[in-house]
Motif scaffolding. Structure first.
Motif, mmCIF file in Angstrom:
data_model
loop_
_atom_site.group_PDB
_atom_site.id
_atom_site.type_symbol
_atom_site.label_atom_id
_atom_site.label_comp_id
_atom_site.label_asym_id
_atom_site.label_seq_id
_atom_site.Cartn_x
_atom_site.Cartn_y
_atom_site.Cartn_z
ATOM 1 N N LYS A 47 0.845 -1.204 0.000
ATOM 2 C CA LYS A 47 0.000 0.000 0.000
ATOM 3 C C LYS A 47 0.878 1.252 0.000
ATOM 4 O O LYS A 47 1.901 1.300 0.688
ATOM 5 C CB LYS A 47 -0.878 -0.035 1.250
ATOM 6 N N PHE A 48 0.475 2.264 -0.796
ATOM 7 C CA PHE A 48 1.136 3.570 -0.798
ATOM 8 C C PHE A 48 0.060 4.610 -0.529
ATOM 9 O O PHE A 48 -0.970 4.630 -1.209
ATOM 10 C CB PHE A 48 1.814 3.859 -2.147
ATOM 11 N N SER A 49 0.282 5.473 0.458
ATOM 12 C CA SER A 49 -0.739 6.471 0.808
ATOM 13 C C SER A 49 -0.786 7.583 -0.247
ATOM 14 O O SER A 49 0.177 7.773 -1.003
ATOM 15 C CB SER A 49 -0.456 7.067 2.185
ATOM 16 N N LEU A 50 -1.883 8.323 -0.269
ATOM 17 C CA LEU A 50 -2.035 9.446 -1.210
ATOM 18 C C LEU A 50 -0.958 10.501 -0.972
ATOM 19 O O LEU A 50 -0.498 11.152 -1.913
ATOM 20 C CB LEU A 50 -3.426 10.082 -1.066
ATOM 21 N N LYS A 51 -0.548 10.668 0.299
ATOM 22 C CA LYS A 51 0.463 11.682 0.635
ATOM 23 C C LYS A 51 1.796 11.404 -0.050
ATOM 24 O O LYS A 51 2.591 12.311 -0.273
ATOM 25 C CB LYS A 51 0.689 11.721 2.156
ATOM 26 N N GLU A 52 2.062 10.118 -0.366
ATOM 27 C CA GLU A 52 3.332 9.742 -0.983
ATOM 28 C C GLU A 52 3.368 10.045 -2.481
ATOM 29 O O GLU A 52 4.439 10.074 -3.082
ATOM 30 C CB GLU A 52 3.597 8.244 -0.786
ATOM 31 N N ILE A 53 2.199 10.244 -3.100
ATOM 32 C CA ILE A 53 2.151 10.421 -4.555
ATOM 33 C C ILE A 53 2.519 11.856 -4.923
ATOM 34 O O ILE A 53 1.838 12.802 -4.536
ATOM 35 C CB ILE A 53 0.744 10.071 -5.114
ATOM 36 N N GLN A 54 3.602 12.006 -5.671
ATOM 37 C CA GLN A 54 4.060 13.327 -6.116
ATOM 38 C C GLN A 54 3.500 13.685 -7.486
ATOM 39 O O GLN A 54 3.114 14.823 -7.731
ATOM 40 C CB GLN A 54 5.597 13.368 -6.161
ATOM 41 N N SER A 55 3.470 12.721 -8.379
ATOM 42 C CA SER A 55 2.953 12.989 -9.740
ATOM 43 C C SER A 55 2.668 11.667 -10.444
ATOM 44 O O SER A 55 3.166 10.613 -10.043
ATOM 45 C CB SER A 55 3.978 13.788 -10.558
ATOM 46 N N THR A 56 1.834 11.742 -11.483
ATOM 47 C CA THR A 56 1.577 10.577 -12.344
ATOM 48 C C THR A 56 1.623 11.043 -13.788
ATOM 49 O O THR A 56 1.262 12.183 -14.091
ATOM 50 C CB THR A 56 0.185 9.954 -12.081
ATOM 51 N N ARG A 57 2.060 10.172 -14.677
ATOM 52 C CA ARG A 57 2.002 10.502 -16.104
ATOM 53 C C ARG A 57 1.941 9.220 -16.911
ATOM 54 O O ARG A 57 2.444 8.168 -16.491
ATOM 55 C CB ARG A 57 3.193 11.355 -16.531
ATOM 56 N N THR A 58 1.312 9.312 -18.070
ATOM 57 C CA THR A 58 1.208 8.136 -18.935
ATOM 58 C C THR A 58 2.350 8.156 -19.946
ATOM 59 O O THR A 58 2.847 9.215 -20.322
ATOM 60 C CB THR A 58 -0.131 8.121 -19.701
ATOM 61 N N GLN A 59 2.739 6.964 -20.390
ATOM 62 C CA GLN A 59 3.751 6.824 -21.432
ATOM 63 C C GLN A 59 3.211 5.900 -22.507
ATOM 64 O O GLN A 59 2.507 4.932 -22.208
ATOM 65 C CB GLN A 59 5.043 6.238 -20.854
ATOM 66 N N ARG A 60 3.555 6.190 -23.736
ATOM 67 C CA ARG A 60 3.097 5.350 -24.849
ATOM 68 C C ARG A 60 3.719 3.957 -24.751
ATOM 69 O O ARG A 60 4.810 3.799 -24.217
ATOM 70 C CB ARG A 60 3.495 5.979 -26.194
ATOM 71 N N PRO A 61 3.019 2.943 -25.308
ATOM 72 C CA PRO A 61 3.592 1.597 -25.261
ATOM 73 C C PRO A 61 4.885 1.515 -26.076
ATOM 74 O O PRO A 61 5.036 2.209 -27.086
ATOM 75 C CB PRO A 61 2.496 0.717 -25.882
ATOM 76 N N THR A 62 5.806 0.681 -25.632
ATOM 77 C CA THR A 62 7.061 0.483 -26.371
ATOM 78 C C THR A 62 6.822 -0.523 -27.493
ATOM 79 O O THR A 62 5.754 -1.139 -27.580
ATOM 80 C CB THR A 62 8.147 -0.054 -25.428
ATOM 81 N N ALA A 63 7.809 -0.711 -28.331
ATOM 82 C CA ALA A 63 7.681 -1.631 -29.466
ATOM 83 C C ALA A 63 7.409 -3.058 -29.001
ATOM 84 O O ALA A 63 6.697 -3.825 -29.662
ATOM 85 C CB ALA A 63 8.958 -1.586 -30.300
ATOM 86 N N SER A 64 7.957 -3.427 -27.843
ATOM 87 C CA SER A 64 7.802 -4.801 -27.351
ATOM 88 C C SER A 64 6.534 -5.006 -26.520
ATOM 89 O O SER A 64 6.251 -6.105 -26.069
ATOM 90 C CB SER A 64 9.014 -5.174 -26.495
#
Length: 333
Positions: free
Chosen positions: A258-275
């Motif tokens: 478990k990770f609390s909300l306070k620990e979350i600094q940022s989120t971002r999506t990344q495109r899938p890689t070739a594999s």
């Protein structure tokens, strides 16, 4: 686009919004209508009038036959979204769903109860709200599950005991397999007298009241294919709620990490890689001085980022409110 529509005399349209369980609402949308306006209008139908309640509901745009789900910003213009989606995916849908569950449940309004019942029922039937023991369930768990099964049957307006086939649809599969069908029928029979006099609305309300006490009630669930953090065994299920990121076992649904909300600094999506065919979500954890990054691979990456953002915004808003002194306590120097 708005100017062209206005010149053609089209400054509003009837837009369909889908509530859980296939409930439909056609609302009149104007050029100035934003997602928050829609949330407020549907909330008013559910007898919710406070801004704290509005914050808990979100409009999602759903494309690619339900494969792509994206929560809308509160200030997104609905007509703009519709104009962008129609040429790309004529079968797009706009969903109304609850994401935050801070406010207590209410049981008077029929639309409110039906909407919430329909939203949580599929996750309950997947057994996601509580862990499923590897061995025999406890007597208390069996009693609760059998009563919940009978309440679902009553919610459909049935007063007779369900058949073995019907009963299978009311009990999470992992639990149903632990006992013979005849034993389940006997357990259900013990609760018949308590539930028989209930109306379908009362049965749905009682069902909600009972499952709201389960550990993972009020979560948004995501299936994670892989995770870069060695402490998180993957594949696994991620439950996002007011307590943070909860990683559950796919087999028993027990909480592993478990990770609390306070620990979350940022989120971002990344495109899938070739594999890889799935996109990644990168989550920065810790504090500004010591950050560590965790990569999750899952289908609904954008939806996960937005849902986490809604929870973090709510946490910051609550913290800000606590830090703000009421006017009576402000002293002019």
């Amino acid at each position: 686009m708005e100017l062209r529509a206005m010149l053609a005399g089209r400054s509003s349209k009837r837009q369909l919004f889908l509530l859980p369980g296939g409930l439909e609402r056609h609302l009149k949308i104007k050029t100035c209508t934003v997602a928050l306006d829609v949330v407020e209008e549907i909330c008013a139908e559910m007898a919710l009038t406070r801004p704290e309640a509005f914050r808990e509901y979100v409009i999602f745009v759903v494309t690619n036959r339900g494969q792509h789900v994206c929560p809308l910003s509160r200030c997104a213009y609905i007509l703009d979204v519709a104009s962008e989606m129609e040429p790309v995916d004529g079968g797009y849908m706009l969903w109304f769903r609850r994401v935050l569950w801070d406010q207590p449940l209410k049981f008077e309004n029929e639309l409110y109860v039906t909407m919430h019942y329909n939203q949580v029922l599929p996750d309950y039937l997947k057994g996601l709200f509580s862990s499923v023991p590897a061995g025999q369930p406890s007597e208390q768990q069996l009693q609760q599950v059998s009563k919940l099964a009978l309440l679902q049957h009553r919610a459909k307006g049935h007063s007779h005991l369900p058949s073995v086939q019907e009963m299978q649809d009311y009990i999470p599969a992992q639990l149903y397999r632990s006992l013979a069908g005849s034993v389940w029928l006997r357990l259900l029979g013990q609760h018949r007298q308590q539930t028989q006099a209930l109306s379908p609305h009362q049965a749905r309300a009682q069902f909600l009241g009972l499952i709201s006490a389960l550990p993972m009630f009020g979560s948004s669930f995501f299936f994670v294919q892989s995770c870069s953090n060695a402490t998180v065994p993957a594949p696994c299920i991620l439950a996002v709620n007011q307590n943070g990121l909860n990683f559950l076992s796919t087999e028993t649904h027990e909480l592993m990490v478990k990770f609390s909300l306070k620990e979350i600094q940022s989120t971002r999506t990344q495109r899938p890689t070739a594999s890889s065919s799935y996109p990644y979500v990168e989550i920065a954890l810790g504090d500004v001085a010591a950050q560590r990054t965790m990569q999750l691979q899952l289908e609904q990456g954008l939806e996960l980022c937005r849902v986490v953002a809604v929870h973090v915004e709510n946490l910051l808003s609550a913290r800000e409110k606590r830090l703000t002194l009421p006017p009576s306590e402000i002293t002019l120097l």
